[in-house]
Design an enzyme around this catalytic site. Sequence first.
Site, PDB file in Angstrom:
ATOM      1  CB  SER A 262      -2.166  -3.176   1.055  1.00 14.22           C
ATOM      2  OG  SER A 262      -1.260  -3.899   1.873  1.00 14.22           O
TER       3      SER A 262
ATOM      4  CG  HIS B 230      -0.125  -6.454   5.112  1.00 11.88           C
ATOM      5  ND1 HIS B 230      -0.305  -6.099   6.425  1.00 11.88           N
ATOM      6  CD2 HIS B 230       0.236  -5.323   4.475  1.00 11.88           C
ATOM      7  CE1 HIS B 230      -0.046  -4.807   6.570  1.00 11.88           C
ATOM      8  NE2 HIS B 230       0.282  -4.309   5.406  1.00 11.88           N
TER       9      HIS B 230
ATOM     10  N   GLY C 193       0.807  -1.208   0.000  1.00 14.17           N
ATOM     11  CA  GLY C 193       0.000   0.000   0.000  1.00 14.17           C
ATOM     12  C   GLY C 193       0.843   1.263   0.000  1.00 14.17           C
TER      13      GLY C 193
ATOM     14  CB  CYS D  48       2.204   3.843  11.710  1.00  9.88           C
ATOM     15  SG  CYS D  48       1.327   3.082  10.372  1.00  9.88           S
TER      16      CYS D  48
HETATM   17  C1  LIG Z   1      -2.198  -0.569   5.780  1.00  9.84           C
HETATM   18  C2  LIG Z   1      -2.570   0.600   4.988  1.00  9.84           C
HETATM   19  C3  LIG Z   1      -1.664   1.186   4.072  1.00  9.84           C
HETATM   20  C4  LIG Z   1      -0.244   0.691   3.915  1.00  9.84           C
HETATM   21  O1  LIG Z   1      -0.159  -0.528   3.265  1.00  9.84           O
HETATM   22  P1  LIG Z   1       1.201  -1.391   3.419  1.00  9.84           P
HETATM   23  O2  LIG Z   1       0.980  -2.525   2.482  1.00  9.84           O
HETATM   24  O3  LIG Z   1       1.261  -1.799   4.849  1.00  9.84           O
HETATM   25  O4  LIG Z   1       2.320  -0.518   3.014  1.00  9.84           O
HETATM   26  C5  LIG Z   1      -2.093   2.252   3.334  1.00  9.84           C
HETATM   27  N1  LIG Z   1      -3.332   2.749   3.468  1.00  9.84           N
HETATM   28  C6  LIG Z   1      -4.225   2.232   4.329  1.00  9.84           C
HETATM   29  C7  LIG Z   1      -5.578   2.817   4.410  1.00  9.84           C
HETATM   30  C8  LIG Z   1      -3.877   1.153   5.124  1.00  9.84           C
HETATM   31  O5  LIG Z   1      -4.761   0.659   5.992  1.00  9.84           O
END
Ligand SMILES: *Cc1c(COP(=O)(O)O)cnc(C)c1O
Length: 419
Positions: free
Chosen positions: A227, A229, A98, A353
Amino acid sequence: MRAGRVPRLRRDTHAEKKSSLRYILAMLEPIYLDHAATTPVRPEVREAMEPFFGPRFGNPSSMHRWGREARVALDEARERVAACLGARTDEVCFTSGGTESDNLAVLGAWRSRRVAGRNAVVSTPIEHKAVLGAVHQAGREGAEERLCAMTSDCVVDIDAFGQLVGEDVTIASVMWVNNEVGTIQPIGELAATANERGVLFHTDAVQAFGKLTIDAAAVPFDFLTISGHKIGAPKGCGAIFVRRGTVIEPLFHGGTQDRGRRPGTENVAMAVGLARAAELALAERTEECHRLTSLRERLEREILEQVPEAVIHGRAVRRAPHISSISVPGTESESMLMALDLQGIACSAGSACQSGSVTPSHVLTACGVRPDIANAAIRMSLGSLTTDAAIDRVAQVFPALVRKARGQPPASRPEPVGA
Ligand SMILES: *Cc1c(COP(=O)(O)O)cnc(C)c1O
């Protein structure tokens, strides 16, 4: 008579269920209520990826049979992800997740489109840090950063957005579902507004995918982020939809993979895993959303019954079914999270985070939530691991921890006879 019989029958069934060994064991297991932070890898996904860590190790750019085999797998994965988004195959680009997709959209569009007189970037204060960080980077490169006003329900103010998005804007980026509160943003209207004014539009759909209908043929966004995961694939994989004909400046330089949008040898295993996870999420979407909606409704109802002053953010507006953000006045999220963890219940304060830091959620603050209420926010996010028993236990434990945090005595129990 008959009307009275039905509820009694139901109560008996529920009591029976509650005394079963399976139910009692389930009540003792640790409870994961942090699916918005990450999800476990699904066995089907692991199985689909397995051959690419073994005999099917080829580089998709190689001409020989190993390479051709990898190329076929990669092309198929791309086709399948595209189908899940209502997109064409060449509109899907695989990324490391993401964060990369968000950066590629915002910075890629800004760097390729910036011209004199068109140097503003529009976004919202409730975005994930991946978008906000990319917007700030554009700012350091000379962009004028404009963040849209929010309503107190954590929804973008459409009129304010319309006023910010003029012909001097290169790109606007608004998330589809907010990851802390779960509120659904009016992406159809926002994308149409941007489109009318010749402004590129990106939406971070990481929390929306698998929950809402996403169709690139129906909504005029230019970029969309997903994303892996968050939907049962491993960490470190994702994709970006780039509408056909839209030029973006790549973040990396080197090879010509993925039409030059994302140089580097493709992660075939991850692409295959993402495709499998995306297909499963869509196949199960309707049923899973019903299940999560009723679990969340019950959780919130039972917490409100016992702690009537609890504030559930965004409860008055449309939310994705898996997120609940709850603030109890007079408590503080850090100590509540620790107390919940000691009871085996894993939640988070806003986004992952931010946990570990004491600053209140930037999302709630931007929506005008009082600092003490923002500081008390607990995010519970439901998903594949969330069972009826888990919700029962949280509904029981949470109010007790609230009373403890406020120094109140435990809920009154009936006095023993003769005492
Ligand atoms: C988790 C998340 C991301 C980041 O995605 P990653 O694959 O962990 O880098 C970005 N935007 C939202 C809304 C998310 O929940």
